[in-house]
Design a protein around this motif. Structure first.
Motif, PDB file in Angstrom:
ATOM      1  N   SER A 209       0.835  -1.209   0.000  1.00 40.23           N
ATOM      2  CA  SER A 209       0.000   0.000   0.000  1.00 40.23           C
ATOM      3  C   SER A 209       0.863   1.250   0.000  1.00 40.23           C
ATOM      4  O   SER A 209       0.351   2.358   0.159  1.00 40.23           O
ATOM      5  CB  SER A 209      -0.914   0.002   1.230  1.00 40.23           C
TER       6      SER A 209
ATOM      7  N   ARG B  51       3.807   3.776  -1.767  1.00 45.17           N
ATOM      8  CA  ARG B  51       4.352   4.218  -3.038  1.00 45.17           C
ATOM      9  C   ARG B  51       5.509   5.185  -2.772  1.00 45.17           C
ATOM     10  O   ARG B  51       5.473   5.960  -1.811  1.00 45.17           O
ATOM     11  CB  ARG B  51       3.279   4.931  -3.882  1.00 45.17           C
TER      12      ARG B  51
ATOM     13  N   ILE C  21      -1.197   5.528  -1.319  1.00 41.08           N
ATOM     14  CA  ILE C  21      -1.629   5.467  -2.714  1.00 41.08           C
ATOM     15  C   ILE C  21      -2.355   6.740  -3.138  1.00 41.08           C
ATOM     16  O   ILE C  21      -2.109   7.284  -4.219  1.00 41.08           O
ATOM     17  CB  ILE C  21      -2.525   4.235  -2.935  1.00 41.08           C
TER      18      ILE C  21
ATOM     19  N   ASN D   4      -1.314   9.545  -6.001  1.00 44.26           N
ATOM     20  CA  ASN D   4      -2.181   9.918  -7.125  1.00 44.26           C
ATOM     21  C   ASN D   4      -2.389  11.421  -7.209  1.00 44.26           C
ATOM     22  O   ASN D   4      -2.430  11.991  -8.312  1.00 44.26           O
ATOM     23  CB  ASN D   4      -3.527   9.210  -6.989  1.00 44.26           C
TER      24      ASN D   4
ATOM     25  N   ASP E 108       6.287   1.363  -7.168  1.00 45.03           N
ATOM     26  CA  ASP E 108       5.504   0.466  -6.319  1.00 45.03           C
ATOM     27  C   ASP E 108       6.434  -0.592  -5.731  1.00 45.03           C
ATOM     28  O   ASP E 108       6.901  -1.484  -6.450  1.00 45.03           O
ATOM     29  CB  ASP E 108       4.408  -0.206  -7.152  1.00 45.03           C
TER      30      ASP E 108
ATOM     31  N   LYS F  24     -10.031   6.565  -8.263  1.00 42.36           N
ATOM     32  CA  LYS F  24      -8.825   5.871  -8.715  1.00 42.36           C
ATOM     33  C   LYS F  24      -8.124   5.192  -7.548  1.00 42.36           C
ATOM     34  O   LYS F  24      -7.718   4.020  -7.634  1.00 42.36           O
ATOM     35  CB  LYS F  24      -7.869   6.865  -9.390  1.00 42.36           C
ATOM     36  N   SER F  25      -7.992   5.906  -6.443  1.00 46.77           N
ATOM     37  CA  SER F  25      -7.280   5.369  -5.278  1.00 46.77           C
ATOM     38  C   SER F  25      -8.018   4.184  -4.681  1.00 46.77           C
ATOM     39  O   SER F  25      -7.411   3.146  -4.368  1.00 46.77           O
ATOM     40  CB  SER F  25      -7.099   6.463  -4.220  1.00 46.77           C
TER      41      SER F  25
ATOM     42  N   GLU G 180      -7.521   1.081  -6.791  1.00 44.65           N
ATOM     43  CA  GLU G 180      -6.222   0.447  -6.578  1.00 44.65           C
ATOM     44  C   GLU G 180      -6.188  -0.297  -5.245  1.00 44.65           C
ATOM     45  O   GLU G 180      -5.647  -1.414  -5.152  1.00 44.65           O
ATOM     46  CB  GLU G 180      -5.114   1.498  -6.630  1.00 44.65           C
TER      47      GLU G 180
ATOM     48  N   GLU H 299      -8.063  -3.626  -5.316  1.00 43.85           N
ATOM     49  CA  GLU H 299      -7.263  -4.681  -5.918  1.00 43.85           C
ATOM     50  C   GLU H 299      -6.318  -5.304  -4.892  1.00 43.85           C
ATOM     51  O   GLU H 299      -6.102  -6.525  -4.878  1.00 43.85           O
ATOM     52  CB  GLU H 299      -6.456  -4.120  -7.089  1.00 43.85           C
TER      53      GLU H 299
END
Length: 348
Positions: free
Chosen positions: A126, A128, A202, A206, A219, A289-290, A293, A296
């Motif tokens: 999680s 970045r 994340i 973004n 990542d 978007k966040s 991610e 997932e």
């Protein structure tokens, strides 16, 4: 100690957390709101600032009434990084926290701390690392000789940076680490050349990319197995107050299930925004978007996979990775460091 007495002690002890952390309760109208833990309240110790979508499982569990449905009123208490989260957990201020698998394994293997993973939230990294495309950090070799910003000394992010290098056969000591802020504004230090990159959530990554054309993102999950996030408690709490933990984990499970079922996040975002307001939540593009991610990562890319269940083979693979890198002490019984019994019966 009875469950009621335990919950009362957790609420009263909230004030003992050091360094003036932020408090968010079910009664608060925003992450900055004060909230008082009355009777029946329990404290969740967050290593993260509360104004981030990385806290979205806990935020929705409060805002959507998922904790309340299972009989617990949860106060979210921010502390300064995973070392303080573990110390505060062990002191009895709060019964549950969320930290990295790396932190659990290093603490238990080295000093036999009575910390137990009671549920795996993320099945990938999680974290970045944000960098400038003018001096990219696209592979581990690019980190050598550079300075990387981390939110706390010796915390999860710091260990992940070291593991990225160690897994590539590189000496982590050749990459300097510096404590920096977590906000999008910290990117100015990257642009000024004072640091090569810094570790963020994340959603922060973004929003930095949306604001700066020269921003790139690395990542760590592309090279690291053990950078998962897990909910932890102590053996004492698990023995004496399992119902409190089961109520908490059931609330988290229901919140995650709501995110998984909400394809475009329309309902979940509306629920969050009724109670909270912060930059990445308020920006519709960044928020969707966040959360996509993160979903997932929570599901491992498989929405049919049981949420929160710790997979033994993946857990042991992470320990093997850490021992090979010299980050965790070898010889421990890692199978005894997790316990799925606090999860809803259909999951455990």
């Amino acid at each position: 100690m009875s469950r009621r007495a335990f919950l009362r002690r957790s609420a009263m002890a909230t004030a003992a957390v050091a360094a003036g952390p932020t408090l968010l309760s079910a009664c608060g109208s925003s992450p900055a709101a004060g909230g008082g833990g009355g009777e029946g309240a329990m404290t969740f110790l967050s290593l993260l600032p509360l104004e981030t979508l990385s806290m979205s499982p806990e935020l929705l569990a409060v805002a959507g009434g998922h904790f309340a449905k299972h009989g617990v009123e949860v106060e979210l208490q921010a502390v300064k990084g995973s070392p303080q989260a573990m110390q505060t957990l062990l002191s009895g201020v709060g019964p549950v926290s969320r930290i990295g698998q790396i932190d659990v394994m290093t603490a238990v293997a080295e000093s036999k701390q009575p910390i137990v993973n009671i549920g795996t939230l993320s099945r990938g990294s999680s974290l970045r690392i944000v960098y400038s495309k003018n001096d990219p950090l696209e592979k581990p070799e690019d980190f050598v000789g550079k300075t990387i910003g981390v939110p706390s000394e010796g915390g999860t992010s710091s260990k992940v940076v070291s593991l990225v290098l160690a897994n590539a056969g590189l000496d982590p000591a050749k990459t300097q680490q510096q404590v920096t802020g977590l906000t999008p504004g910290t990117f100015t230090l990257v642009q000024q050349g004072r640091i090569a990159g810094y570790a963020v959530s994340i959603d922060t990554a973004n929003i930095v990319q949306s604001q700066h054309d020269d921003a790139g993102v690395f990542d760590p999950g592309t090279v690291v197995k053990a950078d998962t996030q897990v909910y932890v408690s102590t053996r004492e709490v698990m023995k004496n107050n399992p119902e409190a933990l089961k109520g908490f984990m059931a609330g988290i499970h229901d919140a995650l299930a709501a995110y998984v079922a909400d394809e475009n996040f329309d309902k979940t975002l509306a629920t969050l925004r009724e109670k909270y307001s912060f930059a990445t939540l308020d920006d519709d593009t960044i928020a969707r978007k966040s959360l996509g991610e993160m979903r997932e990562i929570w599901t491992g890319g498989d929405p049919d996979q049981p949420l929160l269940v710790t997979d033994e083979s993946a857990w042991l693979a992470g320990y093997e990775e850490l021992t090979k890198a010299g980050i965790a002490k070898p010889g421990g019984d890692a199978t005894s460091w997790f316990d799925n019994s606090m999860l809803p019966e259909s999951q455990a």
